[in-house]
Design a protein around this motif. Structure first.
Motif, PDB file in Angstrom:
ATOM      1  N   HIS A 162       0.822  -1.213   0.000  1.00 23.47           N
ATOM      2  CA  HIS A 162       0.000   0.000   0.000  1.00 23.47           C
ATOM      3  C   HIS A 162       0.856   1.263   0.000  1.00 23.47           C
ATOM      4  CE1 HIS A 162      -3.680  -2.238   0.224  1.00 23.47           C
ATOM      5  NE2 HIS A 162      -3.255  -2.908   1.280  1.00 23.47           N
ATOM      6  N   ALA A 163       1.989   1.236   0.704  1.00 18.71           N
ATOM      7  CA  ALA A 163       2.882   2.395   0.680  1.00 18.71           C
ATOM      8  C   ALA A 163       3.437   2.613  -0.721  1.00 18.71           C
ATOM      9  CB  ALA A 163       4.014   2.208   1.685  1.00 18.71           C
ATOM     10  N   ASP A 164       3.828   1.521  -1.384  1.00 23.79           N
ATOM     11  CA  ASP A 164       4.311   1.623  -2.770  1.00 23.79           C
ATOM     12  C   ASP A 164       3.256   2.249  -3.676  1.00 23.79           C
ATOM     13  OD1 ASP A 164       6.749   0.427  -2.234  1.00 23.79           O
ATOM     14  OD2 ASP A 164       6.177  -1.548  -3.002  1.00 23.79           O
ATOM     15  N   ASP A 165       2.032   1.734  -3.595  1.00 26.94           N
ATOM     16  CA  ASP A 165       0.982   2.244  -4.472  1.00 26.94           C
ATOM     17  C   ASP A 165       0.689   3.711  -4.204  1.00 26.94           C
ATOM     18  OD1 ASP A 165       0.695  -0.080  -5.886  1.00 26.94           O
ATOM     19  OD2 ASP A 165      -1.223  -0.660  -5.006  1.00 26.94           O
ATOM     20  N   ASP A 166       0.762   4.116  -2.948  1.00 24.39           N
ATOM     21  CA  ASP A 166       0.467   5.511  -2.614  1.00 24.39           C
ATOM     22  C   ASP A 166       1.396   6.466  -3.345  1.00 24.39           C
ATOM     23  OD1 ASP A 166      -1.632   4.848  -0.970  1.00 24.39           O
ATOM     24  OD2 ASP A 166      -0.519   5.077   0.903  1.00 24.39           O
ATOM     25  N   TRP A 167       2.712   6.177  -3.363  1.00 27.50           N
ATOM     26  CA  TRP A 167       3.609   7.113  -4.034  1.00 27.50           C
ATOM     27  C   TRP A 167       3.688   6.850  -5.545  1.00 27.50           C
ATOM     28  CZ3 TRP A 167       7.561   5.281  -6.877  1.00 27.50           C
ATOM     29  CH2 TRP A 167       8.177   4.075  -6.518  1.00 27.50           C
ATOM     30  N   PHE A 168       3.576   5.566  -5.939  1.00 27.11           N
ATOM     31  CA  PHE A 168       3.699   5.229  -7.361  1.00 27.11           C
ATOM     32  C   PHE A 168       2.633   5.913  -8.194  1.00 27.11           C
ATOM     33  CE2 PHE A 168       2.612   2.292 -10.895  1.00 27.11           C
ATOM     34  CZ  PHE A 168       3.830   2.285 -11.560  1.00 27.11           C
ATOM     35  N   HIS A 169       1.395   5.887  -7.715  1.00 23.87           N
ATOM     36  CA  HIS A 169       0.301   6.474  -8.487  1.00 23.87           C
ATOM     37  C   HIS A 169       0.330   8.000  -8.494  1.00 23.87           C
ATOM     38  CE1 HIS A 169      -1.902   2.444  -7.774  1.00 23.87           C
ATOM     39  NE2 HIS A 169      -1.333   2.447  -8.964  1.00 23.87           N
ATOM     40  N   GLU A 170       1.207   8.579  -7.673  1.00 30.74           N
ATOM     41  CA  GLU A 170       1.350  10.037  -7.671  1.00 30.74           C
ATOM     42  C   GLU A 170       2.535  10.512  -8.498  1.00 30.74           C
ATOM     43  OE1 GLU A 170      -0.729  12.299  -6.350  1.00 30.74           O
ATOM     44  OE2 GLU A 170      -2.040  10.597  -5.935  1.00 30.74           O
ATOM     45  N   THR A 171       3.327   9.603  -9.047  1.00 26.85           N
ATOM     46  CA  THR A 171       4.465  10.044  -9.850  1.00 26.85           C
ATOM     47  C   THR A 171       3.995  10.650 -11.160  1.00 26.85           C
ATOM     48  OG1 THR A 171       4.737   7.883 -10.932  1.00 26.85           O
ATOM     49  CG2 THR A 171       5.996   8.246  -8.904  1.00 26.85           C
ATOM     50  N   GLY A 172       4.757  11.607 -11.645  1.00 23.61           N
ATOM     51  CA  GLY A 172       4.433  12.200 -12.932  1.00 23.61           C
ATOM     52  C   GLY A 172       4.497  11.179 -14.055  1.00 23.61           C
ATOM     53  N   ALA A 190      12.031   6.582 -13.914  1.00 25.75           N
ATOM     54  CA  ALA A 190      11.098   7.604 -13.424  1.00 25.75           C
ATOM     55  C   ALA A 190       9.904   6.966 -12.719  1.00 25.75           C
ATOM     56  CB  ALA A 190      10.626   8.470 -14.584  1.00 25.75           C
ATOM     57  N   LEU A 191       9.451   5.824 -13.212  1.00 24.52           N
ATOM     58  CA  LEU A 191       8.315   5.146 -12.582  1.00 24.52           C
ATOM     59  C   LEU A 191       8.659   4.620 -11.199  1.00 24.52           C
ATOM     60  CD1 LEU A 191       6.944   3.188 -15.656  1.00 24.52           C
ATOM     61  CD2 LEU A 191       5.640   4.859 -14.313  1.00 24.52           C
ATOM     62  N   LEU A 192       9.913   4.299 -10.977  1.00 30.80           N
ATOM     63  CA  LEU A 192      10.330   3.709  -9.705  1.00 30.80           C
ATOM     64  C   LEU A 192      10.956   4.721  -8.761  1.00 30.80           C
ATOM     65  CD1 LEU A 192      11.773   0.337 -11.044  1.00 30.80           C
ATOM     66  CD2 LEU A 192       9.625   0.702  -9.820  1.00 30.80           C
ATOM     67  N   THR A 193      10.820   6.004  -9.101  1.00 25.52           N
ATOM     68  CA  THR A 193      11.390   7.058  -8.268  1.00 25.52           C
ATOM     69  C   THR A 193      10.293   8.009  -7.826  1.00 25.52           C
ATOM     70  OG1 THR A 193      13.441   6.951  -9.556  1.00 25.52           O
ATOM     71  CG2 THR A 193      13.109   8.896  -8.159  1.00 25.52           C
ATOM     72  N   PRO A 194      10.026   8.097  -6.520  1.00 25.47           N
ATOM     73  CA  PRO A 194       9.023   9.074  -6.060  1.00 25.47           C
ATOM     74  C   PRO A 194       9.386  10.471  -6.536  1.00 25.47           C
ATOM     75  CG  PRO A 194       9.639   7.586  -4.287  1.00 25.47           C
ATOM     76  CD  PRO A 194      10.586   7.313  -5.418  1.00 25.47           C
ATOM     77  N   THR A 219       9.089  18.767  -9.163  1.00 18.78           N
ATOM     78  CA  THR A 219       9.676  18.228 -10.373  1.00 18.78           C
ATOM     79  C   THR A 219       8.703  18.343 -11.545  1.00 18.78           C
ATOM     80  OG1 THR A 219      10.976  16.667  -9.093  1.00 18.78           O
ATOM     81  CG2 THR A 219      10.703  16.184 -11.439  1.00 18.78           C
ATOM     82  N   PRO A 220       9.133  18.872 -12.704  1.00 18.98           N
ATOM     83  CA  PRO A 220       8.236  19.004 -13.851  1.00 18.98           C
ATOM     84  C   PRO A 220       7.734  17.640 -14.318  1.00 18.98           C
ATOM     85  CG  PRO A 220      10.253  20.262 -14.180  1.00 18.98           C
ATOM     86  CD  PRO A 220      10.472  19.396 -12.979  1.00 18.98           C
ATOM     87  N   MET A 221       6.517  17.622 -14.841  1.00 15.32           N
ATOM     88  CA  MET A 221       5.956  16.403 -15.413  1.00 15.32           C
ATOM     89  C   MET A 221       6.784  16.013 -16.637  1.00 15.32           C
ATOM     90  SD  MET A 221       3.193  15.624 -13.620  1.00 15.32           S
ATOM     91  CE  MET A 221       1.827  14.918 -14.545  1.00 15.32           C
ATOM     92  N   LEU A 222       7.038  14.706 -16.826  1.00 13.39           N
ATOM     93  CA  LEU A 222       7.814  14.274 -17.979  1.00 13.39           C
ATOM     94  C   LEU A 222       6.992  14.414 -19.250  1.00 13.39           C
ATOM     95  CD1 LEU A 222       7.088  11.216 -19.275  1.00 13.39           C
ATOM     96  CD2 LEU A 222       7.749  10.534 -16.979  1.00 13.39           C
ATOM     97  N   ALA A 223       7.683  14.585 -20.345  1.00 15.71           N
ATOM     98  CA  ALA A 223       7.018  14.684 -21.646  1.00 15.71           C
ATOM     99  C   ALA A 223       6.905  13.303 -22.256  1.00 15.71           C
ATOM    100  CB  ALA A 223       7.809  15.604 -22.575  1.00 15.71           C
ATOM    101  N   VAL A 224       5.713  12.908 -22.636  1.00 21.58           N
ATOM    102  CA  VAL A 224       5.501  11.623 -23.295  1.00 21.58           C
ATOM    103  C   VAL A 224       5.185  11.891 -24.756  1.00 21.58           C
ATOM    104  CG1 VAL A 224       3.997   9.610 -23.455  1.00 21.58           C
ATOM    105  CG2 VAL A 224       4.646  10.494 -21.208  1.00 21.58           C
ATOM    106  N   THR A 225       5.979  11.291 -25.608  1.00 21.70           N
ATOM    107  CA  THR A 225       5.760  11.462 -27.050  1.00 21.70           C
ATOM    108  C   THR A 225       4.748  10.436 -27.533  1.00 21.70           C
ATOM    109  OG1 THR A 225       8.035  12.227 -27.298  1.00 21.70           O
ATOM    110  CG2 THR A 225       6.869  11.492 -29.305  1.00 21.70           C
ATOM    111  N   SER A 226       3.680  10.898 -28.137  1.00 20.28           N
ATOM    112  CA  SER A 226       2.671   9.983 -28.674  1.00 20.28           C
ATOM    113  C   SER A 226       3.276   9.160 -29.791  1.00 20.28           C
ATOM    114  CB  SER A 226       1.472  10.780 -29.198  1.00 20.28           C
ATOM    115  OG  SER A 226       0.880  11.493 -28.151  1.00 20.28           O
ATOM    116  N   LEU A 227       2.887   7.871 -29.807  1.00 19.75           N
ATOM    117  CA  LEU A 227       3.404   6.976 -30.840  1.00 19.75           C
ATOM    118  C   LEU A 227       2.459   6.926 -32.020  1.00 19.75           C
ATOM    119  CD1 LEU A 227       4.699   4.064 -28.575  1.00 19.75           C
ATOM    120  CD2 LEU A 227       5.934   6.036 -29.451  1.00 19.75           C
TER     121      LEU A 227
END
Length: 227
Positions: A62-72, A210-214, A219-227
């Motif tokens: 539950h601690a993992d999910d709490d921070w993971f779902h809040e990552t940019g 980035a997914l595994l780092t709170p 910190t600015p949101m990462l840019a995701v390039t659409s495929l």
């Protein structure tokens, strides 16, 4: 997070690994039964070392999910994958795109960890094979004040099936996704999903760190390039 990501840092502690898997196990077999941190907390100092480790694993999940779902990274990637799912399925509304955007990030993160070093998933299953499934079911029952004995059979099947390896190939991943769709009573996914899975896999792997780092709030949101 999914099974392997939750456990990758505690593979030397079998009952903590089992505790970290328990909330997801219950979603598969007893969706109305929950194992929450507040239920596990009274057991983290138990005299029984297995029970204490197990309780720490539940709280880790539950601690993992709490921070993971809040990552940019999670927010950006789940939205991008939901967009791609809408293209593949033709859905204009409904639950599938958002739901799949969420779980694809989690499943493909496990796939990225396996691709990086297969020894992690091998060790994961070896560790779980040493766990007493009846003990885990009893622990769940103690935390919830109910009979959870039926969970033991699920744990045994989980270890036997080893379906995390199926995340490595697009066809078997789609098969597992459709199992989830049936379980949550959503329409199954079309073969066209196979057209987006390679790109989705690459995208999640590229953002594994980035997914595994709170993420600090500034910190600015990462840019995701659409495929």
């Amino acid at each position: 997070m999914n099974y392997l990501a939750h456990a990758i840092d505690c593979l030397d502690d079998p009952y903590q690994v089992a505790g970290a898997a328990t909330p997801d196990w219950l979603c598969m077999t007893r969706p109305r039964l929950r194992c929450r941190s507040r239920q596990a907390a009274p057991f983290v100092d138990a005299d029984d070392s297995k029970m204490a480790s197990y309780a720490r694993g539940v709280m880790r999940h539950h601690a993992d999910d709490d921070w993971f779902h809040e990552t940019g990274a999670f927010g950006d990637l789940s939205m991008e994958l939901a967009r791609q799912v809408r293209w593949a399925t033709g859905d204009r509304d409904g639950m599938r795109p958002g739901f799949l955007g969420h779980i694809l990030v989690e499943l493909l993160l496990d796939a990225a960890l396996i691709a990086e070093d297969r020894r992690g998933v091998d060790a994961y299953y070896e560790v779980l094979a040493t766990v007493d499934a009846e003990f885990v079911a009893s622990a769940i029952g103690q935390m919830n004040g109910c009979d959870a004995s039926g969970v033991a059979g699920l744990i045994t099947r989980f270890v036997e099936l080893r379906f995390l390896y199926d995340y490595m190939e697009d066809e078997t991943l789609l098969f597992r996704l459709n199992q989830v769709m049936r379980r949550v009573k959503l329409p199954e996914l079309p073969e066209r999903m196979l057209e987006i899975l390679p790109g989705a896999r690459k995208l999640v792997a590229e953002h594994r760190v980035a997914l595994l780092t709170p993420r600090p709030a500034e910190t600015p949101m990462l840019a995701v390039t659409s495929l």
